[in-house]
Design a protein around this motif. Structure first.
Motif, PDB file in Angstrom:
ATOM      1  N   TYR A 127       0.627  -1.069   0.452  1.00 13.64           N
ATOM      2  CA  TYR A 127       0.215  -0.099  -0.122  1.00 13.64           C
ATOM      3  C   TYR A 127       0.569   1.636  -0.203  1.00 13.64           C
ATOM      4  CZ  TYR A 127      -2.926   3.858   1.396  1.00 13.64           C
ATOM      5  OH  TYR A 127      -3.603   5.002   1.626  1.00 13.64           O
TER       6      TYR A 127
ATOM      7  N   ARG B 181       1.189   3.812  -3.353  1.00 16.75           N
ATOM      8  CA  ARG B 181       0.687   4.967  -2.975  1.00 16.75           C
ATOM      9  C   ARG B 181       1.491   6.017  -3.281  1.00 16.75           C
ATOM     10  NH1 ARG B 181      -3.602   6.318  -5.387  1.00 16.75           N
ATOM     11  NH2 ARG B 181      -4.503   4.112  -4.097  1.00 16.75           N
TER      12      ARG B 181
ATOM     13  N   VAL C 291       0.647  -3.602  -6.264  1.00 11.32           N
ATOM     14  CA  VAL C 291      -0.452  -3.417  -5.106  1.00 11.32           C
ATOM     15  C   VAL C 291      -0.347  -5.320  -4.608  1.00 11.32           C
ATOM     16  CG1 VAL C 291      -1.145  -1.549  -5.226  1.00 11.32           C
ATOM     17  CG2 VAL C 291      -2.585  -3.044  -5.721  1.00 11.32           C
TER      18      VAL C 291
ATOM     19  N   ALA D  34      -3.698  -3.060   2.991  1.00  9.41           N
ATOM     20  CA  ALA D  34      -3.221  -2.514   1.658  1.00  9.41           C
ATOM     21  C   ALA D  34      -4.451  -2.067   0.770  1.00  9.41           C
ATOM     22  CB  ALA D  34      -3.365  -3.482   0.780  1.00  9.41           C
TER      23      ALA D  34
END
Length: 571
Positions: free
Chosen positions: A47, A51, A113, A170
């Motif tokens: 995650y 991100r 991911v 996540a």
């Protein structure tokens, strides 16, 4: 985006330090530390790092909850068709299903991911190579949003529980589903407390609420959320319907999930809301690093402190063994019993071989007894320490075999020294005399105060200097033998601990890596700033594109107006 490269580098370093952290001793809290470390790694890999590297990626909303809460039915109803299996058999959800808009497939087809999960296309299917993520494309979901139907967080299968936790870690958005009959249970509240701790973007769904008690249940659930500091969390209620009672088959009416669908669409389609959702969860995750990594550093420190204590107890036991052996040799303790009888009868009624054999046998027995006592003392001390590793202990027979090899080697060395000393003194090479010289040397080294008589006999045979030199050489060989025995046995006894290679470095490196993440200010603010910068950069790019398109359209209109005039020859 100035903050992003430094933050990413710091988080990458922290990820490396976490991957290198181990908690091998079964101390109180060690299992929790192992799980927390694995969870942090999964959250960084699945995650936080993805991100921050790509803030413009679609939001990932994970639908989680306890067994039988209706997660799969909810996902199917939001999508408008059966994309994930629902039913009465538990556990139903084994392979998680990710549903996204076809234009967003490329974001999830690779390992950006959830890198630990293989990808399979289409409906849920078992993957023989390990856990997998089933991917389904649907235009019922807006671009910029993906839904994941996760396994039960309280599944009877441990692997399912672990996978559910990994998926939640996540997620940009947690959608926690519970039922009217189980909303006060521990499982949903554990999830809610975790969501609050990490400050994630969160919504709750109260499923299967009977019409006649809907107002009362909703009011009570809201009061519980308010008391837990979660009063601002969006809440959605799904009434109890015939579709809910069919074991999860079919779909709920569109009106039953319309408000949740609209809320999710708003998160995905409004750039500012979308960025805020991603920023909040990223910031919350970053802010939680301080306490979580600090706890791991403390657990690592506890591992090292325990390892040091265990090693100290081992060292104390073998230091005591060394003192006992040397005190016995100094006091002439080996010239007792059978060895003393042979010494008193030597050389008239006892041969050199008999004396040498008795002395070596006494030395071996002394060493075996000392090692066994050290092992027993170590075992008793380690038994008082929580988490001490098992193993490393051998019976007296195995110890005697190893010690016997080294003592026989010492005997050969003493015999070789005796031969060399006789050659240096120009004495004839007679085997009987060489054996007698070696026996006297052994008596000098092992006889304590009584060894003085043997030393005088060597001086009469080799001369004072030759005898002194031979004694010094023999002393070095004896010391080497004692050191090899005690050091080797100490290493063998401590091997279960030493092979774990527990050191202070992991704690220091974790603290240093965490400090690097926090060095330039509050990590949550940095994450929020990074996501805002990405949003602003994208907005600026879109504005420029719109301006360019407007200019091109204006130029095209102008050209179309001027073309007829030019055909008529007008200026």
């Amino acid at each position: 985006m100035d903050a992003r490269p430094d933050l990413l580098d710091a988080l990458t370093l922290l990820r490396e330090r976490l991957a290198a952290s181990r908690f091998p001793l079964d101390l109180p809290g060690a299992e929790r530390a192992r799980r927390s470390c694995a969870e942090l790694l999964g959250q960084l890999d699945g995650y936080l790092l993805p991100r921050l590297r790509q803030p413009e990626a679609p939001l990932l909303a994970v639908v989680g909850g306890s067994t039988g809460a209706g997660k799969s039915l909810l996902v199917n109803s939001l999508v408008g068709r059966c994309v994930t299996e629902a039913g009465v058999l538990r556990p139903t959800t084994r392979t998680p299903v990710l549903v996204c808009h076809p234009d967003d497939r490329h974001w999830f087809a690779g390992r950006r991911v959830l890198p630990q999960l293989a990808r399979v296309v289409g409906p849920r299917q078992e993957n023989e190579h390990g856990p997998a993520l089933a991917m389904v494309a649907s235009r019922a979901l807006p671009p910029g949003l993906a839904l994941v139907d996760a396994p039960d967080i309280d599944s009877l299968v441990e692997a399912n529980r672990d996978l559910a936790a990994e998926l939640l870690c996540a997620a940009d958005i947690w959608i926690l589903v519970t039922t009217a009959s189980r909303y006060a249970d521990a499982v949903p509240w554990n999830l809610l407390r975790s969501a609050k701790e990490y400050d994630v973007a969160l919504a709750t769904v109260l499923d299967r609420v009977p019409h006649q008690v809907a107002a009362e249940v909703s009011r009570h659930y809201g009061a519980l959320l308010e008391a837990a500091g979660l009063g601002e969390v969006p809440r959605f209620t799904v009434p109890e319907l015939p579709e809910s009672a069919r074991g999860g088959s079919g779909l709920l009416p569109g009106t039953a999930v319309a408000s949740l669908r609209a809320w999710l669409a708003g998160r995905a389609q409004d750039p500012s809301v979308r960025a805020a959702s991603a920023a909040r969860t990223a910031a919350g995750t970053l802010a939680s690093l301080r306490g979580r990594v600090a706890a791991l550093a403390a657990a690592s420190a506890a591992q090292y402190a325990t390892a040091v204590r265990l090693d100290q107890r081992l060292a104390e036991a073998y230091d005591e063994a060394d003192r006992r052996v040397r005190a016995c040799l100094t006091g002439g303790g080996l010239l007792a019993g059978d060895a003393r009888a042979h010494w008193l009868a030597f050389p008239e009624d006892a041969t050199a071989d008999e004396l040498m054999e008795a002395l070596m046998r006494g030395l071996a027995g002394l060493l075996v007894e000392a090692v066994s006592a050290a092992d027993e003392r170590t075992a008793a001390a380690w038994a008082r320490e929580e988490g001490a590793p098992e193993g490393g202990e051998d019976g007296p027979e195995a110890v005697a075999e190893r010690v016997g090899v080294l003592v026989r080697r010492l005997r050969r060395c003493l015999e070789e020294l005796a031969e060399e000393a006789r050659r240096a003194a120009a004495l004839p090479p007679e085997p009987a005399q060489e054996a007698e010289t070696a026996a006297l040397l052994a008596a000098t080294l092992l006889g304590g105060r009584s060894g003085g008589v043997a030393q005088q006999a060597l001086a009469a045979m080799l001369g004072t200097r030759g005898a002194a030199r031979l004694r010094d050489q023999g002393t070095r060989q004896l010391r080497g033998c004692l050191e090899r025995v005690l050091t080797g046995e100490r290493e063998r006894r401590g091997a279960p601990l030493h092979r774990l290679e527990i050191s202070a470095e992991p704690q220091v490196e974790l603290v240093a890596a965490l400090s690097a993440v926090r060095r330039d200010g509050d990590p949550g603010e940095r994450a929020a700033r990074a996501v805002r910068d990405a949003r602003d950069a994208r907005t600026t790019h879109e504005a420029r594109e719109e301006a360019r398109e407007a200019r091109e359209a204006r130029d095209a209109r102008r050209a179309s107006r001027e073309a007829p005039a030019a055909g008529r020859g007008e200026p």
